[in-house]
Design an enzyme around this catalytic site. Structure first.
Site, PDB file in Angstrom:
ATOM      1  N   SER A 110       2.267   1.687   5.880  1.00  0.00           N
ATOM      2  CA  SER A 110       2.893   0.982   4.902  1.00  0.00           C
ATOM      3  C   SER A 110       1.941   1.191   3.701  1.00  0.00           C
ATOM      4  O   SER A 110       0.750   1.275   3.910  1.00  0.00           O
ATOM      5  CB  SER A 110       2.980  -0.546   5.231  1.00  0.00           C
ATOM      6  OG  SER A 110       1.951  -1.316   5.237  1.00  0.00           O
ATOM      7  N   LYS A 111       2.449   0.732   2.287  1.00  0.00           N
ATOM      8  CA  LYS A 111       1.867   0.789   1.191  1.00  0.00           C
ATOM      9  C   LYS A 111       0.624  -0.067   1.039  1.00  0.00           C
ATOM     10  O   LYS A 111      -0.368   0.270   0.597  1.00  0.00           O
ATOM     11  CB  LYS A 111       2.830   0.333   0.173  1.00  0.00           C
ATOM     12  CG  LYS A 111       3.947   0.898   0.280  1.00  0.00           C
ATOM     13  CD  LYS A 111       5.093   0.963  -0.899  1.00  0.00           C
ATOM     14  CE  LYS A 111       5.921   1.876  -0.817  1.00  0.00           C
ATOM     15  NZ  LYS A 111       6.869   2.195  -2.070  1.00  0.00           N
ATOM     16  N   ARG A 112       0.516  -1.048   2.011  1.00  0.00           N
ATOM     17  CA  ARG A 112      -0.607  -2.030   1.843  1.00  0.00           C
ATOM     18  C   ARG A 112      -2.035  -1.480   2.784  1.00  0.00           C
ATOM     19  O   ARG A 112      -3.082  -1.702   2.392  1.00  0.00           O
ATOM     20  CB  ARG A 112      -0.468  -3.383   2.589  1.00  0.00           C
ATOM     21  CG  ARG A 112       0.595  -3.981   1.617  1.00  0.00           C
ATOM     22  CD  ARG A 112      -0.008  -5.541   1.484  1.00  0.00           C
ATOM     23  NE  ARG A 112       0.466  -6.066   0.308  1.00  0.00           N
ATOM     24  CZ  ARG A 112      -0.097  -6.209  -1.017  1.00  0.00           C
ATOM     25  NH1 ARG A 112      -1.293  -5.686  -0.875  1.00  0.00           N
ATOM     26  NH2 ARG A 112       0.405  -6.523  -2.165  1.00  0.00           N
TER      27      ARG A 112
END
Length: 512
Positions: free
Chosen positions: A266-268
RNA sequence: GGCCCGUUCGUCUAGGGGUUAGGACGUCAGAUUUUCAUUCUGAAAACAGGGGUUCGAUUCCCCUACGGGCUGCCA
């Protein structure tokens, strides 16, 4: 062989494209090129509430930086099947929803969000784990199947909000042959009556992607595995719209997983684990939050792409380094693996190193030049190229060059404390002094010459080279490691090396 | 929970009814460069488990376990 292959990459502009998206785009691109087909970029912006300014621009820039431009689509000169932004195609979708209603494959539904919520809660209380708007529950909801024709007519005319839902058949087997996964079979009873047309007048993804793929004559849908569960729904849509004979082939790509633990990348994860997940830098327009990109971290786009290509696909040979052209000719969807692949930041660095190694010194010098200029370095280009060729084998990135080789341009201000602690003693000082004196008398200072001098002195003083070699390096460069030492000395020149030795002899005793 | 998809070294993967199960990253060890952060050589390291089918299964089938995805008027 199929003719006129047309594939699309269809991201929604809800934020920056992450590497999973880039890989999907890449596979689409490779497949299109391989088949002599067309790669299309379509922007799926049917959710106006999630629109993010600049995201579309980012997607286009990212594809360009990677070197996989679309041949047709938003930002790439459009084409014969435009527009390529779904918001601009808004007027095209309703007619197909209407056809479905006419054929009784879809119906109007007037339930409010609150009523839907209520329905789900009631069903959950009754023990249904996954409440669905489906063949059973639709009979107790507010829709054109339960309401009288007059009521429906009235609601429609009075402007009451409505959606159009697909009337999924009760018990039917839906199957399709996925290029990567083989036959996928689903019972229609497991599919719910998906909303096709929203109350804001926009289609949902399901309707829009099927309509657009049909209208744009898409032959192959290559997308992420997260779409697999809704693929049967799309198959149903093709069937009901009577487009089955031109239905695209599906290929559902495995997911890219995070390096630690499990789950979709994910982007995180990037900033949490210290690697980029985006191709380019991105500043969130809402929060101002920054995310770094591969580009700005110093990756070559080819290295990034090469890594991505091998994450979920392999050529069946041991070749790992591929140019884009080589990827195109080696690529096939059949060789895409089924299982998710954990992303490996270390191997990504390795790929970049491989590409760095393949650069010529002039290429490296050119790439490094802006930083040197910024630092006020004014050196001869031949000298810089020589420095580059020495640094090349020690670095993964050009942006490491300065910290690895600043001493080629400026005398060290500090000395490696570890080495000094371990090696600095009277004998070593004697060696440095002796070496210095001999070095000054050298008529030519090739690295071979210097090395010979070094060895001679070691013999004379009965010192093992290992005892002083690293110290000599530290005296001249400040660092405990680096490229071949005698090459460095040779390149630096007599005067400079002499100065540095004097300085080292002077400063190091009071050091540490 | 339900549905769908998956499962070969730590990681990416090759292979495929009988193989010493191959490669790469990473790790470790030796070598060499009489330094090192390079290079070379080598090593450790895998077929999730249980049932079938078969002369033989890591490979085919089933079950279990585990992992993942989906389960919105998001895409």
């Amino acid at each position: 062989m199929e003719k006129n292959v047309r594939v699309r990459f269809a991201p929604s502009p809800t934020g920056p494209l992450h590497m999973g998206g880039v890989r999907t785009a890449l596979y689409n691109y490779l497949f299109a090129k391989k088949m002599g087909g067309t790669f299309i970029l379509r922007i799926e912006d049917t959710d106006q509430t999630r629109f993010v300014a600049k995201a579309e621009e980012y997607i286009i820039e990212a594809l360009k930086w990677c070197g996989i431009p679309a041949a047709e689509g938003v930002g790439f000169g459009e084409g014969a099947y435009g527009p390529y932004r779904q918001s601009e195609r808004k007027h095209m979708y309703k007619q197909f929803a209407d056809i479905l209603i006419e054929k009784e494959h879809a119906y109007y539904a007037f339930d409010t969000p609150e009523e839907l919520e209520q329905m789900r809660e009631n069903l959950k209380k009754a023990g249904v784990a996954a409440p669905q708007y489906n063949a059973i529950t639709r009979h107790s909801m507010k829709n054109s199947l339960t309401l009288s024709a007059q009521e429906v007519q009235h609601k429609l005319e009075s402007g009451e909000p409505y959606v159009i839902r697909l009337k999924v058949p009760r018990n039917e087997e839906i199957k399709f042959n996925d290029i990567i996964r083989g036959w996928v079979v689903v019972q229609s009873s497991n599919i719910d009556d998906k909303v096709l047309y929203k109350s804001d007048g926009m289609p949902t993804y399901h309707l829009a992607n099927v309509v657009d793929d049909y209208l744009m004559k898409i032959t192959h849908v290559i997308r992420g595995e997260e779409w697999l569960p809704s693929a049967p729904l799309h198959v149903l849509l093709y069937r009901f719209l009577e487009w089955e004979e031109v239905m695209p082939r599906f290929a559902h790509l495995p997911l890219i997983l995070r390096p630690d633990g499990n789950g979709k990348l994910s982007k995180r994860d990037g900033d949490r684990l210290g690697f980029p997940v985006f191709p380019l830098n991105w500043t969130d327009p809402e929060t101002g939050e920054n995310s770094t990109g591969y580009k700005e971290r110093g990756y070559y786009p080819q290295a990034f792409l090469n890594m991505l290509a091998l994450l979920g696909w392999n050529p069946g040979t041991n070749q790992e380094i591929f140019s884009l052209e080589e990827l195109v000719s080696a690529f096939s969807l059949e060789r895409v693996s089924k299982s998710g692949a954990k992303f490996d930041p270390e191997k990504t660095k390795w790929f970049n190193q491989q590409y760095l190694r393949r650069q010529t010194p002039p290429q490296l010098a050119q790439a490094w030049m802006p930083e040197l200029i910024e630092k006020g370095i004014n050196a001869d280009s031949v000298f810089i190229e020589k420095v580059c060729s020495l640094l090349q084998e020690k670095a993964h990135f050009i942006n490491e060059f300065w910290s690895l080789g600043f001493y080629f341009f400026t005398a060290p201000a500090e000395y490696d404390k570890e080495v000094i602690k371990k090696r600095w003693n009277e004998k070593a000082v004697l060696f440095l002094e002796t070496f210095h004196n001999h070095f000054l008398t050298l008529s030519e200072s090739s690295s071979a010459e210097i090395e010979a001098t070094f060895k001679t002195i070691c013999e004379q003083l009965q010192i093992k080279p290992g005892e002083v070699m690293q110290l000599l390096r530290v005296a001249i460069t400040g660092l405990g490691g680096g490229p071949a030492l005698f090459e460095i000395i040779s390149l630096l020149g007599k005067q400079e090396v002499s100065n540095r030795l004097k300085m080292a002899l002077d400063k190091i005793p009071s050091y540490a």
